[in-house]
Design a protein around this motif. Structure first.
Motif, PDB file in Angstrom:
ATOM      1  N   ASN A 152       0.668  -1.301   0.002  1.00  0.00           N
ATOM      2  CA  ASN A 152       0.071  -0.104   0.121  1.00  0.00           C
ATOM      3  C   ASN A 152       0.969   1.257   0.157  1.00  0.00           C
ATOM      4  OD1 ASN A 152      -2.793  -0.919   0.162  1.00  0.00           O
ATOM      5  ND2 ASN A 152      -2.062  -1.848   2.011  1.00  0.00           N
ATOM      6  N   LEU A 153       2.153   0.926   0.117  1.00  0.00           N
ATOM      7  CA  LEU A 153       3.105   2.244   0.071  1.00  0.00           C
ATOM      8  C   LEU A 153       2.907   3.151  -1.206  1.00  0.00           C
ATOM      9  CD1 LEU A 153       5.061   2.798   2.320  1.00  0.00           C
ATOM     10  CD2 LEU A 153       7.009   1.746   0.668  1.00  0.00           C
ATOM     11  N   LYS A 154       2.607   4.345  -0.740  1.00  0.00           N
ATOM     12  CA  LYS A 154       2.792   5.405  -2.031  1.00  0.00           C
ATOM     13  C   LYS A 154       3.774   6.367  -2.183  1.00  0.00           C
ATOM     14  CE  LYS A 154      -2.404   5.463  -2.081  1.00  0.00           C
ATOM     15  NZ  LYS A 154      -3.524   6.402  -2.004  1.00  0.00           N
ATOM     16  N   GLY A 155       4.401   6.542  -0.952  1.00  0.00           N
ATOM     17  CA  GLY A 155       5.593   7.503  -0.973  1.00  0.00           C
ATOM     18  C   GLY A 155       6.788   6.879  -0.104  1.00  0.00           C
ATOM     19  N   LEU A 156       7.843   6.673  -0.701  1.00  0.00           N
ATOM     20  CA  LEU A 156       8.996   5.999  -0.161  1.00  0.00           C
ATOM     21  C   LEU A 156      10.274   6.785  -0.330  1.00  0.00           C
ATOM     22  CD1 LEU A 156      10.538   3.980   1.189  1.00  0.00           C
ATOM     23  CD2 LEU A 156      10.680   2.680  -0.772  1.00  0.00           C
ATOM     24  N   TYR A 157      10.919   7.478   0.792  1.00  0.00           N
ATOM     25  CA  TYR A 157      11.970   8.470   0.776  1.00  0.00           C
ATOM     26  C   TYR A 157      13.069   8.011   1.260  1.00  0.00           C
ATOM     27  CZ  TYR A 157       7.718  10.874  -0.004  1.00  0.00           C
ATOM     28  OH  TYR A 157       6.256  11.324  -0.666  1.00  0.00           O
ATOM     29  N   LEU A 158      14.082   7.757   0.467  1.00  0.00           N
ATOM     30  CA  LEU A 158      15.436   7.016   0.940  1.00  0.00           C
ATOM     31  C   LEU A 158      16.494   7.720   0.481  1.00  0.00           C
ATOM     32  CD1 LEU A 158      14.174   3.561  -0.620  1.00  0.00           C
ATOM     33  CD2 LEU A 158      14.522   4.113   1.768  1.00  0.00           C
ATOM     34  N   GLN A 159      16.437   9.341   0.397  1.00  0.00           N
ATOM     35  CA  GLN A 159      17.570  10.185  -0.316  1.00  0.00           C
ATOM     36  C   GLN A 159      18.367  10.197   1.082  1.00  0.00           C
ATOM     37  OE1 GLN A 159      14.121  11.054   0.224  1.00  0.00           O
ATOM     38  NE2 GLN A 159      13.908  13.241   0.756  1.00  0.00           N
ATOM     39  N   HIS A 160      19.758  10.559   0.637  1.00  0.00           N
ATOM     40  CA  HIS A 160      20.716  10.580   1.565  1.00  0.00           C
ATOM     41  C   HIS A 160      21.089   9.415   2.531  1.00  0.00           C
ATOM     42  CE1 HIS A 160      21.816  15.005   0.568  1.00  0.00           C
ATOM     43  NE2 HIS A 160      20.410  14.853   0.314  1.00  0.00           N
ATOM     44  N   ASN A 161      21.384   8.298   1.962  1.00  0.00           N
ATOM     45  CA  ASN A 161      21.716   7.115   2.593  1.00  0.00           C
ATOM     46  C   ASN A 161      23.088   6.601   1.786  1.00  0.00           C
ATOM     47  OD1 ASN A 161      19.856   5.991   4.829  1.00  0.00           O
ATOM     48  ND2 ASN A 161      18.419   6.826   3.353  1.00  0.00           N
ATOM     49  N   GLU A 162      23.397   5.312   2.014  1.00  0.00           N
ATOM     50  CA  GLU A 162      24.502   4.777   1.258  1.00  0.00           C
ATOM     51  C   GLU A 162      24.063   3.617   0.504  1.00  0.00           C
ATOM     52  OE1 GLU A 162      27.265   4.376   4.394  1.00  0.00           O
ATOM     53  OE2 GLU A 162      27.104   6.255   5.422  1.00  0.00           O
ATOM     54  N   LEU A 163      22.980   3.509  -0.216  1.00  0.00           N
ATOM     55  CA  LEU A 163      22.647   2.449  -0.806  1.00  0.00           C
ATOM     56  C   LEU A 163      23.353   2.137  -2.128  1.00  0.00           C
ATOM     57  CD1 LEU A 163      18.437   2.818  -0.430  1.00  0.00           C
ATOM     58  CD2 LEU A 163      20.047   1.594   0.879  1.00  0.00           C
TER      59      LEU A 163
END
Length: 602
Positions: A152-163
């Motif tokens: 059901n996820l609509k917004g996923l915010y992963l900016q500024h990590n080390e992926l």
């Protein structure tokens, strides 16, 4: 009684008060009590190194008030508490989350940005109701595969990590609308992203991407694609079939050619600055029918083709820091609001004209266009025979450019002969700038059915007369460098106004009438004394894209301004507020708005 499932078979009082005492030091009981009512808990900026147990168990354990046999009124009965749906624990010192996360299965929003997380617990798969997950500004190196269970996820915010990679099965998040992977260490984008059929915004900026998969073209709803600051040398031609694409950012890459976009009929902004583009041809421009913003700064362009006139919707064109020595006169036919030319070895336009700004450059280029109509000399001779005084009026400009120009005369009054010279000609622009006008000429009302562009800058206006409010077709109004401190309420009748420049006046607040002009796209009100603005009213201005508030007297920036998500340019430098800090301002509009939104009280 369903809420008692987790507590059956144990003494509900045993250990509870000890836990409560440990918790109350960092989470006040009043905050927990309010969260049970509202379903929302904000623990942002509390210096937490771990999430207290009482937070995870907020809907499981009996509240301390009940254990103390306190009476509850009808609105406070603990067994009728609301499930926690929104949890904000951002701006803390969390290094990990426990599997107790599963005790909050009703969560819709989980915000844990600005912590020190290196991983997410596998229990996150049990948050099946989650619609927004913000884990930005952490230290994540990998994402757990369990995250693909959040359907059901609509917004996923992963900016500024080390992926460095994306887990398999990520395409199962087919309700995802907004995905931010910027400022990570990604070297590839999975071709399976094409199955993210609901995605409207994808941010891949500031990674290490050398190419994009052609399969991205399968994202039929994608409107906003940001690939700034990567290592891209080419763009797959398949991307040209993305019919929904509106904003494309390709700044700071290694592109040598401008991509062609034959199917991107809705493309409004194309940003390809800071690349290595050497040529701009008709084939690159002919399909950009809807383009409003074209950013070509810091490339290696040597010329601009005459076909630039194909871009009839273009409003902002940035050509700065290229190798352009001349501009086509046809550029003057465009209705640009902003043209940047700095850093080019231009030889055909004098520096003093460029320094006067966009409208003066366009006016100069238009004056060089060879027109099929009567020449300027013929026009002057003809009118001089009937009305000698009209020789002071540029009739050629009236006939060929549809402009009534009486600027830079240092006069306190516009002579009647200026208006008389219009006769039966169509006039779309008025330029009375750089005079000594204390009021707007009343005869301007005679042009109310025609004029769309009025320049009254660099005068001595202290009020706006109602004659100006009759110009129903007005879209551009320049009132900078006057003595204005207010605008008349009648200006709300200017229902087509898109740009207003009020810089260098004496305004102490943002004029109320501006909030009631829904067509406004650009408000320039720098270098005044503005001390306040109303973010709630500003949010209703859905077309507002640019707001320049530089060099005013703003002591604070209301966090609710962050809700004005349509803003693409927000300029706040030169005000006495302390937050946001200068470091945030330097990150640009998106970062400022995100910062403000994160500080809205819940």
């Amino acid at each position: 009684m369903s809420r008692l499932k987790g507590i059956a078979g144990r003494d509900t009082r045993a250990g509870f008060r000890t836990e409560s005492r440990d918790c109350s030091a960092c989470v006040p009981q009043g905050l927990l009590k309010a969260a049970r009512k509202s379903g929302q808990l904000n623990l942002s900026g509390r210096n937490l190194s771990e999430v207290p147990q009482c937070v995870w168990r907020i809907n499981v354990d009996i509240p301390e008030e009940a254990n103390q046999n306190l009476s509850f009124n009808a609105s406070e009965r603990w067994w009728e508490q609301t499930d926690l749906t929104k949890l904000i624990i951002s701006n803390n010192k969390l290094q990990s989350l426990t599997d107790d996360l599963r005790l909050l299965p009703a969560l819709i929003v989980l915000d844990i940005h600005d912590n020190q997380l290196t991983s997410l617990p596998s229990a996150i798969r049990e948050l099946e109701n989650l619609q927004k997950l913000n884990v930005s500004h952490n230290k994540l190196k990998i994402l757990p595969e369990e995250i693909t269970n959040l359907r059901n996820l609509k917004g996923l915010y992963l900016q500024h990590n080390e992926l460095t990679c994306i887990p398999e099965g990520f395409e199962q998040l087919n309700n995802l609308e907004d995905l931010d992977l910027s400022n990570n260490r990604l070297t590839t984008v999975p071709a399976s992203f094409s199955f993210l059929s609901s995605l409207m915004r994808l941010n891949l900026s500031s990674n290490q991407l050398k190419s994009l998969p052609a399969e991205l073209s399968g994202m039929k709803r994608l409107k906003h694609l940001d690939c700034n600051s990567n290592l891209l040398e080419t763009i797959p031609p398949e991307l040209a079939s993305m019919e929904s694409l509106e904003l494309l950012y390709l700044r700071r890459n290694k592109l040598r050619f401008l991509p062609e976009f034959p199917s991107c009929k809705l493309l409004k902004e194309l940003h390809v600055g800071e690349n290595q583009i050497e040529m701009l041809g008709a084939e690159h421009l002919k399909h950009l029918n809807s383009i409003l913003v074209l950013d070509l700064r810091d490339n290696k362009l040597k010329s601009v083709p005459d076909e630039i006139t194909l871009l009839q919707s273009l409003e902002r064109l940035d050509l700065s820091n290229n190798d352009i020595s001349s501009l086509p006169c046809s550029l003057g036919r465009l209705h640009l609001k902003f043209l940047a030319l700095e850093g080019n070895p231009l030889r055909t336009i004098r520096r003093e004209i460029i320094n006067k700004g966009t409208q003066e450059v366009l006016k100069y280029l238009r004056s060089k266009i060879k027109d099929d109509g009567p020449s300027q000399n013929d026009s002057v001779i003809e009118t001089a025979m009937t009305l000698p005084s009209e020789s002071r009026v540029n009739v050629h400009t009236i006939i060929t450019l549809k402009m009534l120009d009486y600027s830079d005369k240092q006069t306190a009054l516009i002579p009647d002969e200026v208006f008389d010279a219009v006769k039966s000609n169509i006039i779309t622009s008025i330029n009375f700038s750089k005079n000594q006008l204390c009021e707007i000429p009343k005869r301007i009302v005679e042009l109310k059915e025609m004029v769309s562009d009025v320049n009254l800058s660099f005068n001595k206006l202290s009020f706006i007369s109602l004659e100006l409010c009759t110009l129903q077709k007005l879209t551009f109004l320049d009132l900078r460098n006057n003595f204005l401190s207010s605008l008349p309420e009648e200006m709300e009748s200017l229902t087509g106004l898109q740009t207003i420049n009020l810089s260098f006046n004496r305004f102490k607040i943002l004029p109320e009438v501006l909030y009631r002009i829904p067509t406004l796209e650009t408000i320039l009100i720098s270098n005044n004394q503005v001390g306040s603005l109303d973010p709630q009213k500003m949010k209703t201005m859905e077309n507002l894209i640019t707001l320049d508030l530089q060099n005013n007297d703003l002591l604070q920036i209301p966090p609710e301004l962050g809700n004005c998500v349509n803003l693409r340019t927000l300029l706040l430098d030169g005000n006495p507020f302390r937050v946001p800090r200068a470091a945030i301002l330097m990150k640009g509009t998106a970062a400022i708005l995100e910062y403000l939104r994160d500080r809205i009280p819940t």
